[in-house]
Design an enzyme around this catalytic site. Structure first.
Site, short mmCIF file in Angstrom:
data_model
loop_
_atom_site.label_atom_id
_atom_site.label_comp_id
_atom_site.label_asym_id
_atom_site.label_seq_id
_atom_site.Cartn_x
_atom_site.Cartn_y
_atom_site.Cartn_z
N PRO A 106 0.81 -1.22 0.00
CG PRO A 106 -0.82 -1.55 1.61
CD PRO A 106 0.47 -2.12 1.09
CB THR A 107 0.39 4.46 -1.79
OG1 THR A 107 0.35 3.82 -3.06
CG2 THR A 107 1.09 5.79 -1.91
N GLY A 108 2.28 4.52 1.06
CA GLY A 108 2.33 5.18 2.36
C GLY A 108 2.77 4.25 3.47
CB CYS A 109 2.88 0.66 4.03
SG CYS A 109 1.23 0.55 4.68
CB VAL A 110 7.80 3.01 5.97
CG1 VAL A 110 9.30 3.13 5.66
CG2 VAL A 110 7.15 4.36 5.79
#
Lengths: 110, 130, 102
Positions: A106-110
């Site tokens: 997911p976009t925004g997960c590091v």
């Protein structure tokens, strides 16, 4: 970290996300779930299929907050909450369920 | 990003404006800008998005990128609502000089004049342009 | 021999198409590619320049770039020809050399 399903090699990145979404299959989902120690039941499949529909429509894997809200809207509040989703996918619904669904991280997960 | 609690960020809320000025596929600015918006949307700030100049091409309907072998990210703008990014503005002058109208766009937007956009810019705490 | 010019920048962002038109001779051809295809749109603030030379210069645009950007064929300047990638190759072969306006 590639997967082998029905004698075919499916490429994945070092965290286990497959690199080409078109190589996904139900059998592959089962294999990924095994490596994640998840025993796929109907409730798990419901979330995985929800994520695949979400990706089909928006071309991204949703952040967990957005996933929770969208599940709530479409499947009701007893499923659209963190507790329910984390019980199904203990290491994070967005991360683990996305991986099983063949989506990118997911976009925004590091 | 994976908060167990459904808690809200309770720091000071600032007004953020993201200004999109580039066409979608010739450079990577549009896609990178969209990702930044999606990532920062998690922080419960007061976010608005503005499309000016060639940025209006990002949200043109009917994009079909199979022939150029690139990802069509125009459907992702429709996910913004789910990320609570609901203030989306398009500059009238940019839209019209390209021969487009509101009906040509993939998402509902509010059309503002250049003067109204300038006023809005003045009212922001942070402006990030892609 | 006539030149094939290629332009890959949006006419609204950079004035490359104007520079190209200033130096392109009658009888040459201009192929719009990548963001250059936005210059193919009819009825924009940039389209007059092209329609003025239409006929004395042959205008082409790369179809896959048009489709990617959601531009419909009927919104394009009249007389402009769409080509695919192999049509691009044919043009390169047909003209004496290629001038890429970057």
């Amino acid at each position: 970290m590639d997967y082998t399903v029905n004698d075919q090699t499916i490429n994945a990145d070092e965290e286990g996300y497959i690199t080409d979404i078109s190589t996904w299959s139900i059998d592959l989902a089962g294999t990924i779930a095994e490596t994640e120690n998840i025993d796929m039941g109907d409730d798990h499949w419901e979330v995985v299929n929800f994520l695949r529909d979400y990706y089909e429509e928006y071309q991204i894997a949703p952040a967990v907050r957005v996933l929770t809200k969208a599940v709530k809207k479409s499947l009701g509040p007893e499923k659209g909450n963190s507790k329910y989703l984390y019980e199904l996918f203990p290491y994070g619904p967005a991360k683990q369920a996305c991986k099983i669904a063949g989506l990118p991280k997911p976009t925004g997960c590091v | 990003m994976e908060d167990f609690e459904d808690n809200e960020f309770d720091g000071p809320i600032k007004k953020f404006m993201y200004v999109n000025r580039k066409a979608p596929y010739g450079t990577v600015y549009a896609l990178e800008g969209l990702e930044v918006v999606l990532i920062t949307a998690a922080f419960d700030q007061d976010v608005c998005l503005v499309f000016v100049d060639d940025g209006v091409f990002q949200i043109k309907k009917d994009q079909e990128t199979t022939g150029i072998n690139m990802k069509n990210f125009s459907p992702t703008y429709r996910a913004l609502e789910g990320y609570d990014v609901e203030k989306i503005y398009v500059e009238k002058e940019s839209l019209e000089s390209r021969g487009f109208s509101e009906d040509d766009l993939v998402i509902p937007v509010e059309i503002l004049s250049s003067a109204e956009i300038s006023e809005l810019m003045d009212a922001q705490d942070v402006i990030v342009t892609f | 021999m006539a030149l094939l010019h290629t332009v890959n920048k949006s006419p609204f962002e950079r004035n490359v198409i104007s520079d190209c038109l200033r130096l392109a001779k009658d009888g040459s051809a201009i192929l719009l590619i990548e963001d250059g295809v936005y210059a193919a749109l009819e009825g924009t603030s940039a389209s007059d320049e092209i329609t003025r030379r239409n006929g004395s210069i042959k205008f082409f645009a790369l179809g896959p770039d048009i489709e990617a950007r959601g531009l419909s064929e009927k919104s394009l300047i009249e007389g402009l020809t769409l080509v695919d990638y192999s049509g691009f190759v044919d043009l390169v072969e047909e003209y004496s050399s290629v001038q890429s306006w970057l």
